[in-house]
Write an enzyme that holds these catalytic residues in place. Structure first.
Site, short mmCIF file in Angstrom:
data_model
loop_
_atom_site.label_atom_id
_atom_site.label_comp_id
_atom_site.label_asym_id
_atom_site.label_seq_id
_atom_site.Cartn_x
_atom_site.Cartn_y
_atom_site.Cartn_z
CB THR A 70 -0.78 0.07 1.26
OG1 THR A 70 -1.69 -1.27 1.15
CG2 THR A 70 -1.90 1.20 1.32
N GLY A 109 2.94 -3.07 8.13
CA GLY A 109 3.15 -3.25 9.75
C GLY A 109 4.63 -3.70 9.92
CD GLU A 352 -3.93 -9.33 3.66
OE1 GLU A 352 -4.31 -9.72 2.26
OE2 GLU A 352 -3.30 -9.24 4.05
C1 LIG Z 1 -4.12 -1.59 10.67
C2 LIG Z 1 -3.70 -1.64 8.93
C3 LIG Z 1 -2.48 -2.52 8.59
C4 LIG Z 1 -2.34 -2.30 7.08
N1 LIG Z 1 -1.13 -3.18 7.05
C5 LIG Z 1 -0.65 -3.20 5.80
C6 LIG Z 1 0.47 -3.77 5.61
O1 LIG Z 1 1.02 -4.68 6.14
N2 LIG Z 1 0.90 -3.87 4.19
C7 LIG Z 1 0.14 -2.98 3.29
O2 LIG Z 1 1.03 -2.94 2.07
N3 LIG Z 1 -0.93 -2.38 3.71
C8 LIG Z 1 -1.30 -2.49 4.65
N4 LIG Z 1 -2.41 -1.82 4.91
C9 LIG Z 1 -3.37 -1.00 3.96
C10 LIG Z 1 -4.59 -1.54 3.63
O3 LIG Z 1 -3.97 -3.13 2.92
C11 LIG Z 1 -5.11 -0.59 2.60
O4 LIG Z 1 -5.89 0.20 3.57
C12 LIG Z 1 -6.44 -1.38 2.18
O5 LIG Z 1 -6.06 -2.27 1.13
C13 LIG Z 1 -7.64 -0.46 1.58
O6 LIG Z 1 -7.02 0.41 0.50
P1 LIG Z 1 -7.19 1.96 0.69
O7 LIG Z 1 -6.51 2.56 1.99
O8 LIG Z 1 -6.73 2.24 -0.72
O9 LIG Z 1 -8.82 2.06 0.72
P2 LIG Z 1 -9.53 2.93 -0.60
O10 LIG Z 1 -9.68 1.91 -1.58
O11 LIG Z 1 -9.15 4.39 -0.69
O12 LIG Z 1 -10.85 2.88 0.37
C14 LIG Z 1 -11.75 3.93 0.56
C15 LIG Z 1 -13.33 3.86 0.03
O13 LIG Z 1 -13.50 3.81 -1.33
C16 LIG Z 1 -14.10 2.74 -1.80
N5 LIG Z 1 -13.76 2.06 -3.00
C17 LIG Z 1 -12.50 2.03 -3.48
N6 LIG Z 1 -12.25 1.36 -4.66
C18 LIG Z 1 -13.68 1.06 -5.06
C19 LIG Z 1 -14.39 0.31 -5.92
N7 LIG Z 1 -13.67 -0.07 -6.93
N8 LIG Z 1 -15.79 0.25 -6.06
C20 LIG Z 1 -16.32 0.76 -5.00
N9 LIG Z 1 -15.77 1.51 -4.09
C21 LIG Z 1 -14.68 1.53 -3.83
C22 LIG Z 1 -13.89 1.72 -0.80
O14 LIG Z 1 -15.04 0.91 -0.58
C23 LIG Z 1 -13.89 2.80 0.65
O15 LIG Z 1 -15.09 2.98 1.05
C24 LIG Z 1 -3.03 -1.71 6.56
C25 LIG Z 1 -3.96 -0.95 6.93
C26 LIG Z 1 -4.41 -0.90 7.98
C27 LIG Z 1 -5.64 -0.17 8.31
#
Ligand SMILES: Cc1cc2nc3c(=O)[nH]c(=O)nc-3n(C[C@H](O)[C@H](O)[C@H](O)COP(=O)(O)OP(=O)(O)OC[C@H]3O[C@@H](n4cnc5c(N)ncnc54)[C@H](O)[C@@H]3O)c2cc1C
Ligand SMILES: *[C@@H]1O[C@H](CO)[C@@H](O)[C@H](O)[C@H]1NC(C)=O
Ligand SMILES: *[C@@H]1O[C@H](CO)[C@@H](O)[C@H](O)[C@H]1NC(C)=O
Ligand SMILES: *[C@@H]1O[C@H](CO)[C@@H](O)[C@H](O)[C@H]1NC(C)=O
Ligand SMILES: CC(=O)N[C@H]1CO[C@H](CO)[C@@H](O)[C@@H]1O
Length: 587
Positions: A70, A109, A352
């Site tokens: 991410t 993490g 995930e």
């Molecule tokens: C505690 C924690 C630990 C983590 N650990 C790791 C790690 O070890 N390694 C790593 O790489 N990442 C890590 N992450 C990141 C995590 O994998 C991402 O935050 C997650 O994949 C969600 O992606 P985003 O943040 O881009 O959310 P976004 O995709 O920006 O989501 C925001 C909103 O947009 C909506 N949305 C997005 N795309 C669509 C679509 N195609 N259709 C409809 N709605 C959509 C979603 O439903 C949501 O409501 C971690 C996150 C947390 C909170």
């Protein structure tokens, strides 16, 4: 062991690594990513040479790694990731860069302070072409001093909602050079001259995701079981108010509303436990087929795990909060353990695979299956109910003119109406797309403007699968007493789902009957409620909850817990001398 590992990718070892995590991980820790992602990814995607160089040192914690996918600007949309790895044939190195602020790796993490290596996902450029995301092993810190290496800007992302113990980190790469051999090259390759070789099959990409999501379903069951154990045990210790004036205060679990809050959640915890077991077994069965090159069941399993991951984490997430509030004021104290269970669990709705996006993935499979059924193909597996659509002519609007006869005491009859609801909602979503297309919209716009319906359809499909699996499970239970109480739970689960979604189940003319049947089931479960949470067999050491203690000795221990709070270490706190006393002397 080393020889076995380097031989071929070992799914069952990956599975056991995760199981190890599942059993031993009660709270998030900085090394989770090392164990849960770094090692398994090495195991899957390393060449034998890379296994020698990295796997054993990582196994022994010399190399401590994380999985950096991410970025600040992109999580869900992987193709939008901006980090680059550009091959330089003159030195046979990759040059890694974070070209923009939004490309800074964010969230992994253990990245901030703990790890000395990371598997970094980056866009591979070689010979002027971009070949998409690939994984690279990037050394981050000096193996002796732990100082960041040149070009590595790394740190912690700051305080969060929870996960305080984990140093989720950021990583900015400034012309960092790594040897060609640090690209994970078991599948795709870059040759010394920069020639790119594609992976032989992309079907494999499903494997790990399916696995991790199946494992999260079990985590949902686990977190909810803990929350139910605490809330139900505490509800028999706590006495409050009166039901009949002048009589002793009853246990709060005697209130119908308290039972109505908690028993459906208890039923849900059992349902998810069985779903988790089913996913695990199915995964193991299918991974055998996969290693034989048979991918036929994978698309369905992929769709199912995506949806069930979202369905179970969403349900468990809101249920944990209901459990917390059902404990009144003490539920807000950290001594209850419920706040920690909540903040540690809730990111499972996001990581995930973000839940809405997961539901939409499942919907894609459902709509595709629906169209196949319409075209006369026979479907098998969990979507086989869509076969009936052509023949039964399900109405898009559930009209009560076509009453469906339902026996609310018969689980198989309830499974049928969950099926019917799912097929109606899948059809509605598919028709919505169709209508949009007729209005000369393109596929993507039609999809976007139908996505509320699509998520509802997936939700209904998953709900049907859970009710079905719970019902199937009963057939395996021989002991009549256990069978009886589990049947009561299954019935409660199914009926409660109907009342909560009564709009969808309008054709069930018996909603009044459902409500009164639920009340009877609550009373029936009451005598077994504590035994049912005890059966989760979660030790006090694991539960860490004063409210949920096995011995019920809540109040004395709560006093003990408060007394040992750091603020009580001295009778008069230093802030008294520093602030309060000077203030008072002015009076
Ligand atoms: C505690 C924690 C630990 C983590 N650990 C790791 C790690 O070890 N390694 C790593 O790489 N990442 C890590 N992450 C990141 C995590 O994998 C991402 O935050 C997650 O994949 C969600 O992606 P985003 O943040 O881009 O959310 P976004 O995709 O920006 O989501 C925001 C909103 O947009 C909506 N949305 C997005 N795309 C669509 C679509 N195609 N259709 C409809 N709605 C959509 C979603 O439903 C949501 O409501 C971690 C996150 C947390 C909170
Ligand atoms: C193994 O690695 C491949 C290649 O990158 C990846 O696509 C796949 O998801 C992995 N498979 C499993 C079963 O872990
Ligand atoms: C997606 O749907 C929403 C809601 O109907 C709409 O506001 C938005 O413009 C749509 N986006 C596209 C690209 O069609
Ligand atoms: C979305 O669909 C609704 C009907 O389902 C329609 O009224 C509306 O115009 C559509 N919106 C867009 C942005 O296409
Ligand atoms: C009043 C009281 O119980 N004070 C306790 C506060 O906590 C310390 C230990 O952290 C105890 O030693 C005090 O007795």
């Amino acid at each position: 062991m080393h020889g076995i590992l380097t031989g071929c990718f070992n799914l069952s070892l990956l599975f056991h690594l995760h199981l190890f995590l599942c059993v031993h991980r009660e709270r998030p820790e900085p090394l989770d990513l090392h164990l849960g992602m770094f090692l398994p990814t090495l195991l899957n995607q390393s060449t034998p040479e890379q296994m020698d160089r990295f796997f054993m040192p990582a196994w022994n914690f010399e190399v401590v790694g994380t999985y950096a996918q991410t970025e600040m600007g992109h999580g869900t949309h992987l193709r939008g990731l901006e980090t680059t790895a550009t091959y330089d044939p003159s030195t046979q190195e990759f040059v890694m860069n974070s070209p923009t602020v939004s490309s800074i790796k964010w969230w992994p993490g253990g990245l901030g302070k703990t790890s000395n290596h990371a598997i970094v996902l980056a866009q591979l450029h070689t010979r002027g072409n971009c070949h998409g995301l690939h994984a690279f092993i990037v050394p981050l810190r000096d193996m002796n001093t732990h100082q960041p290496l040149p070009g590595i800007v790394v740190g912690d992302i700051g305080p969060k909602f929870g996960f305080h113990e984990v140093d989720n980190g950021f990583l900015k790469l400034e012309n960092v050079r790594i040897p060609r051999e640090n690209m994970l090259m078991k599948y795709s390759k870059v040759e010394p001259d920069g020639t790119y070789l594609k992976p032989p099959s992309d079907k494999l990409t499903y494997g790990t995701m399916v696995f991790i999501r199946a494992y999260i379903v079990s985590e949902s069951a686990r977190a909810l079981s803990k929350a139910c154990t605490i809330a139900i045990r505490y509800s028999v210790v706590r006495h409050q108010s009166e039901i009949r004036p002048g009589k002793p205060e009853p246990q709060i679990l005697e209130y119908q509303t308290q039972q109505y809050k908690l028993f459906p959640l208890l039923a849900t915890a059992y349902a998810f436990t069985f779903v988790g077991q089913y996913m695990k077994n199915t995964y193991q069965r299918i991974s055998g087929d996969i290693s034989q090159g048979d991918f036929s069941e994978l698309p369905e399993l992929h769709a199912l795990t995506a949806g069930l991951k979202a369905f179970t984490t969403w349900e468990a997430n809101s249920a944990i909060e209901v459990c917390r509030m059902s404990c009144g004021g003490h539920g807000y104290s950290r001594s209850s353990a419920l706040p920690d269970i909540y903040v540690n669990f809730t990111p499972a709705c996001t990581y995930e695979g973000e839940n809405t996006v997961m539901m939409l993935q499942t919907a894609r499979y459902l709509v595709k299956s629906y169209r196949q059924a319409k075209d006369g193909q026979r479907l098998s597996g969990t979507v086989s109910y869509l076969n009936d659509i052509g023949t039964r002519r399900v109405q898009p609007q559930p009209v009560s003119a076509r009453p469906v006869v339902v026996d609310i005491n018969d689980l198989s009859s309830l499974v049928e109406i969950y099926k019917l609801r799912a097929s109606i909602l899948v059809e509605l979503a598919a028709k919505s797309i169709q209508q949009e297309l007729q209005r000369r919209k393109c596929q993507e716009e039609a999809w976007n403007n139908s996505s509320i319906d699509l998520v509802r359809a997936s939700d209904a499909h998953c709900h049907y699968v859970v009710v079905k699996l719970f019902t199937d499970k009963l057939a395996e239970v021989g002991d009549t007493a256990i069978h009886s109480v589990l049947s009561t739970l299954a019935l409660l689960y199914a009926l409660h789902g109907i009342t909560r979604n009564s709009g969808d189940f309008l054709q069930v003319r018996s909603s009044f009957l459902t409500a009164s049947r639920i009340k009877e089931l609550l009373s029936q479960l009451r005598p077994n409620a504590v035994a049912l949470v005890d059966a989760f067999d979660i030790s006090d050491k694991t539960l860490r909850s004063v409210l949920g203690r096995y011995d019920g000795n809540v109040y004395e221990n709560m006093f003990e817990w408060a007394r040992s709070s750091p603020l009580n270490a001295t009778e008069v706190h230093e802030s008294y001398y520093k602030y309060l006393k000077p203030l008072r002397s002015k009076l």
